[in-house]
Design a protein around this motif. Structure first.
Motif, PDB file in Angstrom:
ATOM      1  N   MET A   1       0.794  -1.116  -0.056  1.00  0.00           N
ATOM      2  CA  MET A   1       0.029  -0.058   0.024  1.00  0.00           C
ATOM      3  C   MET A   1       0.955   1.301  -0.085  1.00  0.00           C
ATOM      4  O   MET A   1       0.202   2.459   0.164  1.00  0.00           O
ATOM      5  CB  MET A   1      -0.677   0.157   1.271  1.00  0.00           C
ATOM      6  N   GLY A   2       2.181   1.222  -0.083  1.00  0.00           N
ATOM      7  CA  GLY A   2       2.763   2.394  -0.155  1.00  0.00           C
ATOM      8  C   GLY A   2       3.603   2.584  -1.151  1.00  0.00           C
ATOM      9  O   GLY A   2       3.999   1.794  -2.009  1.00  0.00           O
ATOM     10  N   ILE A   3       4.441   3.745  -1.063  1.00  0.00           N
ATOM     11  CA  ILE A   3       5.517   3.577  -2.217  1.00  0.00           C
ATOM     12  C   ILE A   3       6.782   3.122  -1.890  1.00  0.00           C
ATOM     13  O   ILE A   3       7.221   3.015  -0.518  1.00  0.00           O
ATOM     14  CB  ILE A   3       6.104   5.275  -2.460  1.00  0.00           C
ATOM     15  N   HIS A   4       7.429   2.388  -2.652  1.00  0.00           N
ATOM     16  CA  HIS A   4       8.400   1.371  -2.408  1.00  0.00           C
ATOM     17  C   HIS A   4       9.587   2.070  -2.214  1.00  0.00           C
ATOM     18  O   HIS A   4       9.950   3.141  -2.785  1.00  0.00           O
ATOM     19  CB  HIS A   4       8.720   0.590  -3.731  1.00  0.00           C
ATOM     20  N   PRO A  23      -8.502   6.069 -13.924  1.00  0.00           N
ATOM     21  CA  PRO A  23      -7.828   5.081 -12.845  1.00  0.00           C
ATOM     22  C   PRO A  23      -7.581   3.875 -13.035  1.00  0.00           C
ATOM     23  O   PRO A  23      -6.634   3.069 -12.628  1.00  0.00           O
ATOM     24  CB  PRO A  23      -9.012   5.305 -11.544  1.00  0.00           C
ATOM     25  N   HIS A  24      -8.651   3.168 -14.035  1.00  0.00           N
ATOM     26  CA  HIS A  24      -8.296   1.712 -14.194  1.00  0.00           C
ATOM     27  C   HIS A  24      -7.045   1.374 -15.063  1.00  0.00           C
ATOM     28  O   HIS A  24      -6.584   0.256 -15.069  1.00  0.00           O
ATOM     29  CB  HIS A  24      -9.719   1.211 -14.886  1.00  0.00           C
ATOM     30  N   VAL A  25      -6.529   2.391 -15.792  1.00  0.00           N
ATOM     31  CA  VAL A  25      -5.268   2.119 -16.471  1.00  0.00           C
ATOM     32  C   VAL A  25      -4.243   1.734 -15.208  1.00  0.00           C
ATOM     33  O   VAL A  25      -3.702   0.761 -15.623  1.00  0.00           O
ATOM     34  CB  VAL A  25      -4.888   3.358 -17.461  1.00  0.00           C
ATOM     35  N   VAL A  26      -4.185   2.518 -14.211  1.00  0.00           N
ATOM     36  CA  VAL A  26      -3.237   2.016 -13.088  1.00  0.00           C
ATOM     37  C   VAL A  26      -3.783   0.906 -12.451  1.00  0.00           C
ATOM     38  O   VAL A  26      -2.637   0.207 -12.027  1.00  0.00           O
ATOM     39  CB  VAL A  26      -3.339   3.511 -12.247  1.00  0.00           C
ATOM     40  N   LEU A  27      -4.875   0.790 -12.333  1.00  0.00           N
ATOM     41  CA  LEU A  27      -5.282  -0.483 -11.514  1.00  0.00           C
ATOM     42  C   LEU A  27      -5.022  -1.671 -12.235  1.00  0.00           C
ATOM     43  O   LEU A  27      -4.548  -2.586 -11.813  1.00  0.00           O
ATOM     44  CB  LEU A  27      -6.875  -0.369 -11.199  1.00  0.00           C
ATOM     45  N   GLN A  28      -5.086  -1.826 -13.639  1.00  0.00           N
ATOM     46  CA  GLN A  28      -4.818  -2.684 -14.693  1.00  0.00           C
ATOM     47  C   GLN A  28      -3.289  -2.762 -14.377  1.00  0.00           C
ATOM     48  O   GLN A  28      -2.733  -3.958 -14.258  1.00  0.00           O
ATOM     49  CB  GLN A  28      -5.326  -2.607 -16.012  1.00  0.00           C
ATOM     50  N   ALA A  29      -2.485  -1.931 -14.384  1.00  0.00           N
ATOM     51  CA  ALA A  29      -0.950  -1.968 -14.463  1.00  0.00           C
ATOM     52  C   ALA A  29      -0.743  -2.782 -13.104  1.00  0.00           C
ATOM     53  O   ALA A  29       0.354  -3.692 -12.794  1.00  0.00           O
ATOM     54  CB  ALA A  29      -0.479  -0.653 -14.607  1.00  0.00           C
ATOM     55  N   ALA A  30      -1.341  -2.459 -11.995  1.00  0.00           N
ATOM     56  CA  ALA A  30      -1.011  -2.879 -10.616  1.00  0.00           C
ATOM     57  C   ALA A  30      -1.349  -4.273 -10.617  1.00  0.00           C
ATOM     58  O   ALA A  30      -0.655  -5.119 -10.166  1.00  0.00           O
ATOM     59  CB  ALA A  30      -1.758  -1.990  -9.697  1.00  0.00           C
ATOM     60  N   GLU A  87      -4.561   7.427  -3.855  1.00  0.00           N
ATOM     61  CA  GLU A  87      -5.766   6.870  -3.635  1.00  0.00           C
ATOM     62  C   GLU A  87      -6.232   6.037  -4.424  1.00  0.00           C
ATOM     63  O   GLU A  87      -6.804   5.027  -3.980  1.00  0.00           O
ATOM     64  CB  GLU A  87      -6.786   8.211  -4.106  1.00  0.00           C
ATOM     65  N   ILE A  88      -5.726   6.056  -5.768  1.00  0.00           N
ATOM     66  CA  ILE A  88      -6.261   4.823  -6.746  1.00  0.00           C
ATOM     67  C   ILE A  88      -5.643   3.423  -6.189  1.00  0.00           C
ATOM     68  O   ILE A  88      -6.125   2.596  -6.302  1.00  0.00           O
ATOM     69  CB  ILE A  88      -5.664   5.035  -7.969  1.00  0.00           C
ATOM     70  N   LEU A  89      -4.391   3.395  -5.637  1.00  0.00           N
ATOM     71  CA  LEU A  89      -3.585   2.081  -5.581  1.00  0.00           C
ATOM     72  C   LEU A  89      -3.869   1.898  -3.826  1.00  0.00           C
ATOM     73  O   LEU A  89      -3.248   1.027  -3.499  1.00  0.00           O
ATOM     74  CB  LEU A  89      -2.355   2.452  -5.564  1.00  0.00           C
ATOM     75  N   ALA A  90      -4.545   2.599  -3.142  1.00  0.00           N
ATOM     76  CA  ALA A  90      -4.473   2.562  -1.866  1.00  0.00           C
ATOM     77  C   ALA A  90      -4.977   0.861  -1.212  1.00  0.00           C
ATOM     78  O   ALA A  90      -4.324   0.538  -0.373  1.00  0.00           O
ATOM     79  CB  ALA A  90      -5.553   3.677  -1.058  1.00  0.00           C
ATOM     80  N   ASP A  91      -6.049   0.272  -1.948  1.00  0.00           N
ATOM     81  CA  ASP A  91      -6.455  -0.958  -1.941  1.00  0.00           C
ATOM     82  C   ASP A  91      -5.809  -2.227  -2.569  1.00  0.00           C
ATOM     83  O   ASP A  91      -6.164  -3.300  -2.467  1.00  0.00           O
ATOM     84  CB  ASP A  91      -7.945  -1.004  -1.663  1.00  0.00           C
ATOM     85  N   SER A  92      -4.767  -1.907  -3.389  1.00  0.00           N
ATOM     86  CA  SER A  92      -4.369  -2.670  -4.292  1.00  0.00           C
ATOM     87  C   SER A  92      -3.344  -3.745  -3.685  1.00  0.00           C
ATOM     88  O   SER A  92      -3.079  -4.679  -4.434  1.00  0.00           O
ATOM     89  CB  SER A  92      -3.725  -2.060  -5.587  1.00  0.00           C
ATOM     90  N   ASN A  93      -2.731  -3.506  -2.709  1.00  0.00           N
ATOM     91  CA  ASN A  93      -1.528  -4.151  -2.296  1.00  0.00           C
ATOM     92  C   ASN A  93      -0.422  -4.320  -3.195  1.00  0.00           C
ATOM     93  O   ASN A  93       0.354  -5.517  -2.943  1.00  0.00           O
ATOM     94  CB  ASN A  93      -2.079  -5.310  -1.688  1.00  0.00           C
ATOM     95  N   VAL A  94      -0.139  -3.568  -3.940  1.00  0.00           N
ATOM     96  CA  VAL A  94       0.841  -3.406  -4.831  1.00  0.00           C
ATOM     97  C   VAL A  94       2.120  -2.834  -4.301  1.00  0.00           C
ATOM     98  O   VAL A  94       1.855  -1.487  -3.709  1.00  0.00           O
ATOM     99  CB  VAL A  94       0.573  -3.047  -6.183  1.00  0.00           C
ATOM    100  N   THR A  95       3.277  -2.932  -4.565  1.00  0.00           N
ATOM    101  CA  THR A  95       4.439  -2.128  -4.130  1.00  0.00           C
ATOM    102  C   THR A  95       4.607  -0.990  -5.386  1.00  0.00           C
ATOM    103  O   THR A  95       4.722  -1.807  -6.560  1.00  0.00           O
ATOM    104  CB  THR A  95       5.659  -3.092  -3.933  1.00  0.00           C
ATOM    105  N   TRP A  96       4.822   0.096  -5.088  1.00  0.00           N
ATOM    106  CA  TRP A  96       5.007   1.030  -6.245  1.00  0.00           C
ATOM    107  C   TRP A  96       5.660   2.075  -5.872  1.00  0.00           C
ATOM    108  O   TRP A  96       5.982   2.414  -4.666  1.00  0.00           O
ATOM    109  CB  TRP A  96       3.417   1.414  -6.721  1.00  0.00           C
ATOM    110  N   ARG A  97       6.185   3.104  -6.899  1.00  0.00           N
ATOM    111  CA  ARG A  97       6.965   4.008  -6.860  1.00  0.00           C
ATOM    112  C   ARG A  97       6.761   5.025  -8.185  1.00  0.00           C
ATOM    113  O   ARG A  97       6.276   4.395  -8.970  1.00  0.00           O
ATOM    114  CB  ARG A  97       8.222   3.865  -6.545  1.00  0.00           C
ATOM    115  N   THR A  98       7.005   6.180  -8.012  1.00  0.00           N
ATOM    116  CA  THR A  98       6.983   7.118  -9.050  1.00  0.00           C
ATOM    117  C   THR A  98       8.249   7.625  -9.350  1.00  0.00           C
ATOM    118  O   THR A  98       9.261   7.562  -8.632  1.00  0.00           O
ATOM    119  CB  THR A  98       6.164   8.255  -8.416  1.00  0.00           C
TER     120      THR A  98
END
Length: 173
Positions: A1-4, A23-30, A87-98
């Motif tokens: 749920m956070g930035i890696h 938002p679904h573009v980022v959700l699909q990538a996640a 906000e988009i990735l809050a519930d996704s459980n993916v490790t992410w960064r910008t």
């Protein structure tokens, strides 16, 4: 749920992001990143800047194309976009960064994918409207350029998701 914040994982999924993107573009990538057990890199490209140096993690030092109109706020990743991604990735459980990168959009995303040895690149299309049609043409050329020059998969997500798709991706991610 956070930035890696640790070491980048191998073969991340790279998604091109921009303000106002569905938002679904980022959700699909996640969802892809979770399936591949890797991180998601949300990359925003500033075509008004060029890279002067880069790190193995894909981060860049950049300079403006026109130094007379330099704005140091263009160097960092847009805080509003980062908040929207949180906000988009809050519930996704993916490790992410910008990452804020620079240059021609297709070239910069492709170069980033090569630098981090991405498993795939994900880009989205634009909504249907007059402005969207111009953006669509621009985005289509980005996807086409990526597909022609990449040795890795390029996934193009339509702007309009099937009804309930975004919710399904959030729940499934």
């Amino acid at each position: 749920m956070g930035i890696h914040s640790g070491e980048p994982r191998k073969h991340p999924v790279v998604v091109g992001v921009s303000p106002g993107q569905p938002p679904h573009v980022v959700l699909q990538a996640a969802r892809f990143a979770i399936q591949f057990e890797t991180e998601l890199i949300c990359a925003h490209v500033n075509p008004g800047r060029f890279a002067t140096a880069e790190s193995p993690d894909g981060s860049m030092l950049t300079a403006p194309l026109d130094p007379d109109f330099a704005d140091e706020r263009e160097v960092a990743f847009d805080a509003r976009l980062e908040t929207a991604l949180s906000e988009i990735l809050a519930d996704s459980n993916v490790t992410w960064r910008t990452l804020a990168i620079a240059g021609d959009v297709a070239t910069a995303l492709g170069h980033l994918a090569d630098t981090v040895d991405a498993s795939m690149l994900v880009v989205g299309t634009a909504e249907r409207s007059f402005a969207g049609s111009v953006t669509e043409l621009f985005n289509r050329s980005i996807a086409i350029n990526l597909a022609r020059h990449q040795l890795r998969p390029v996934v193009v997500i339509p702007a309009r998701a099937a009804e309930g798709t975004a919710a399904a991706h959030t729940a499934g991610a």
